[in-house]
Design an enzyme around this catalytic site. Sequence first.
Site, short mmCIF file in Angstrom:
data_model
loop_
_atom_site.label_atom_id
_atom_site.label_comp_id
_atom_site.label_asym_id
_atom_site.label_seq_id
_atom_site.Cartn_x
_atom_site.Cartn_y
_atom_site.Cartn_z
N GLY A 16 -1.87 -4.12 -2.02
CA GLY A 16 -0.53 -4.64 -1.78
C GLY A 16 -0.41 -5.30 -0.42
O GLY A 16 -1.31 -5.24 0.42
N SER B 237 -5.58 4.72 -0.57
CA SER B 237 -5.25 3.29 -0.57
C SER B 237 -6.39 2.48 -1.18
O SER B 237 -7.55 2.68 -0.85
CB SER B 237 -4.98 2.82 0.85
OG SER B 237 -4.75 1.43 0.89
N SER C 59 0.83 -1.20 0.00
CA SER C 59 0.00 0.00 0.00
C SER C 59 0.87 1.25 0.00
O SER C 59 1.79 1.38 0.80
CB SER C 59 -0.91 -0.01 1.23
OG SER C 59 -1.70 1.15 1.26
N THR D 215 -1.94 2.16 -8.04
CA THR D 215 -3.12 2.76 -8.69
C THR D 215 -2.71 3.77 -9.74
O THR D 215 -3.26 3.82 -10.85
CB THR D 215 -4.03 3.41 -7.63
OG1 THR D 215 -4.44 2.41 -6.69
CG2 THR D 215 -5.26 4.01 -8.29
#
Length: 1001
Positions: free
Chosen positions: A381, A159, A104, A109
């Site tokens: 993640g 996140s 994360s 993204t």
Amino acid sequence: MAEHESLEYGKADFVLLDSVSMEDFMANLKLRFEKGRIYSYIGEVVVSVNPYRAMNIYGRDTIEQYKGRELYERPPHLFAIADAAYKAMKRRNKDTCIVISGESGAGKTEASKYIMQYIAAITNPNQRAEIERVKNMLLKSNCVLEAFGNAKTNRNDNSSRFGKYMDINFDFKGDPIGGHISNYLLEKVSEVLNLFFFSPQLLIGAPDSLLRSLHIQKDPAAYNYIRVGGQIKSGINDGADFKAVADAMKVIGFTGDEIQTVYKILATILHLGNLTFGVDGDVTLIENVKLVSVIRELLSTKEENVEKALLYRTVATGRDVIEKQHTTQEASYGRDALAKAMYERLFCWIVGRINDIIEVKNYDVKVHGKNTVIGVLDIYGFEIFQNNSFEQFCINYCNEKLQQLFIQLVLKQEQEEYQREGIPWKHIDYFNNQIIVDLVEQQHKGIFAVLDEACMNVGKVTDEVFLQGLNGKLAKHAHFTSRKLSPADKSLEFDRDFRIRHYAGDVVYSVVGFIDKNKDTLFQDFKRLLYNSSNQVLKVMWPEGKLRITEVTKRPLTAATLFKTSMISLVENLACKEPYYVRCIKPNDVKSPLIFEQERCRHQVEYLGLLENVRVRRAGFAYRQTYPRFLQRYKMISKFTWPNHDLPSDKDAVKKLLQGCGFEHDVAYGKTKVFIRTPRTLFSLEEQRADMVQRIVLFLQKVWRGTLARMRYRRMRAAHTILQAYRRYKVKSYIREVNRRFRNVQTMKDYGRRVKWPTPPKVLRKFEEALKNIYNRWWAWTLIKGLSPEETLQVRAKVASLEALKGQRGDLGLQRAWEGNYLVSKRDSPDTASSFTLVSSELQRKDKFMRVLFSCNVRKINRFHKTENRAVLITDRHLYKMDPLKQYKPMKSIPLYNVTGVSVSPGKDQLVVFHTKDSRDLVVCLQGMVPANESRIGELVGTLLSHFKSEKRKLQVNIASPIQCSMNGRKCTVMVEPKTNQSQPDFTKSRSGYILAVPGN
């Protein structure tokens, strides 16, 4: 190999490290991060380090640099891996996927968004409207899913709390025609946390009218669900993001009612968080009843049904149905379960709605060709928090599955390539995490199986019971432990914690909440409540609410089972595609663009298996390339291969090249590829290539410049020849046309004056002027050759007048005959003409003049400022002043050789000033003309000029106002002023000289 970068930036490809060790790997990664090189390669895997700053490397110019290029041709970049996946899909008609992984906050993204942006930019070159619409919807879907599926955590402002796998469908031309999104929203408890991201957008960014209709306040801190995380603080522009999400939903195709329903559901969840429960005796009550009315309005249902669902639970016992009242704790639990379930259903409905819109429709393989796919996986993640619960357990299990797939596919690809090329395969030691995957998902013995078994037990089941089950079945497992199994380990709490040794490191999980989060704890009453809503959009989200309580018999699947099934399906889907990988690394925990935390990054490198990946890629050979491409890059090094070789095959040519460089002991030759053992050999080849390229460039420049010069000379010579021929043609055409038009001008009435001249070519413009001058002289000569001597003199005088006065005075009298001696004719003074004739004859006898040039009555002013009527007679010898009242008695004569010039005004008046050598100028105004408006200034000036020219003397003609003159040596000026009450021209004295007053208009 990536484009040869300067060594100051480190090695662009980790495969080319001199030695494969963690220290060398980390040193190279840190150097590239500090130098602003956030991307590196491990063969065909991109390693991306989050820069935590905006970088100008994603624009249109960068896209063009990577479009259609091979991986090794440009520096490492996300666009390179996206282009490789696209080319494999388009050229080989093969389904591909891009797997983006990392913990994360590592930038997964953003990486997926840049890959989508690149694919959108390079497709649809013909700008077809339907393709553009599909591309726009695919990009906009990212915005919507990110808004509803991401949350703020202590490690990342944005996140991903869901896994997203998007398949992009392409037609046979390689243009996107649709897509499909699979979501893996694993955490029901975090749906409330998700509001952390989107609800501030709704609260702060929404217009006041919308907030009022939803009964929402501007202050986010007024709502318990989004206040639980502490202070709401983010660098995100919530107002702009709200508008972006709303606009994106409209572009994708959400209707106005659907968007309003989304807002209502979000508002309902916020209001649910503020509901509180109390007791009155044995009865559980809602303390803030007004909120029930608000929730009823937003859900479009009845108020009593809302209150009943919150306070009671309907239970079926056989055929009997009873209503059991909640305790305050059960009511609060049910309220939270409803909020979480509503958000989950909303998110899944949004994904489904997007899929309905973007899916490929009416596609016929026979008509349109094979439909190929590029998949992009952006999934949560690996996470290790202070308190790790069910959500982190599922996330880390997902990463174990993906890591297992990654190692298997990379090893499989390497082994297959070696076998294909006939190179001996060397076994590579690596950590096989299949044992951890089995620990989680194995039937009957895995953690998920134990959890599901605990949930199905009758009676009160607690998290401690679940942990006891784990201790019983996994006591001897090398990767599992708990405080009961390791009593001396004080980092674990009794009856609460267990530890799993993941590939990424040890993670301690708390079993608190595992049972509740795994079970479908939403009471059936809530499902029926929402199904019976009059809002059709909301109703569709709860189809199971259609069943009556006595019809609900099947136990719903647990969250663990659903998640495990989706992960297995995902891995199977990825395994049948050609994979490409992006491994994301988070450089520090404070989101700084300057800090590279060595241990933090080292840990990620370890759990991402990057070092194992390098070892697998090298497997004794650091570099491999097909023979044609190797020759294309290095053939200039050897005289046997430059510019082209004549050996039997490319393989023989590569052997000859490497033998000439002395590298034959450091290479192996496969069937279609050459394998180079050490990076030093490759760097030596690159250095020799760089040296030769410089020399080749100079040679090519010389040859090309010579070629350009010769081509330029030939073009110039050809152009000169064509130009000369064309000029000759235009000249001849012009001469022939002039000859045709002016052939019969001698017989024409006007001698060709009205004949239009043809347009000459540019080269003959001066010639045309000369030709016109010749014609004009001929035309003039033709006209005047038949004139009498008197007519000839008159024509010459008119020409002289025109040359002197054209454009400076108006009427020059050129259209009438010039009589000259007007006092002899009976036009002006019929009664005194005979007297003037006698005086004129006497003067001719006396002064011996040959002819009279001009005579006329005038108004004169003398040096004593007196005005008198006089007459002037100008002969070829003298200028005489006469008194018309005394039978034209001569008053004074001025020798004509004494006259130096004449001055006239630019107006219509008849003022004339004769300038003399002795500065005794004569100032007169012609008068007594018949007709009265006749102008004789032009005639007077032209006659004098013609005469002076015939005697080869110069006469100065001035056109000015006022006129400067000299009266007996005294300088003065003569001005002309029109006056309305003036009947005849007359002189008056002024301060600077004289004024000639003339009749005004």
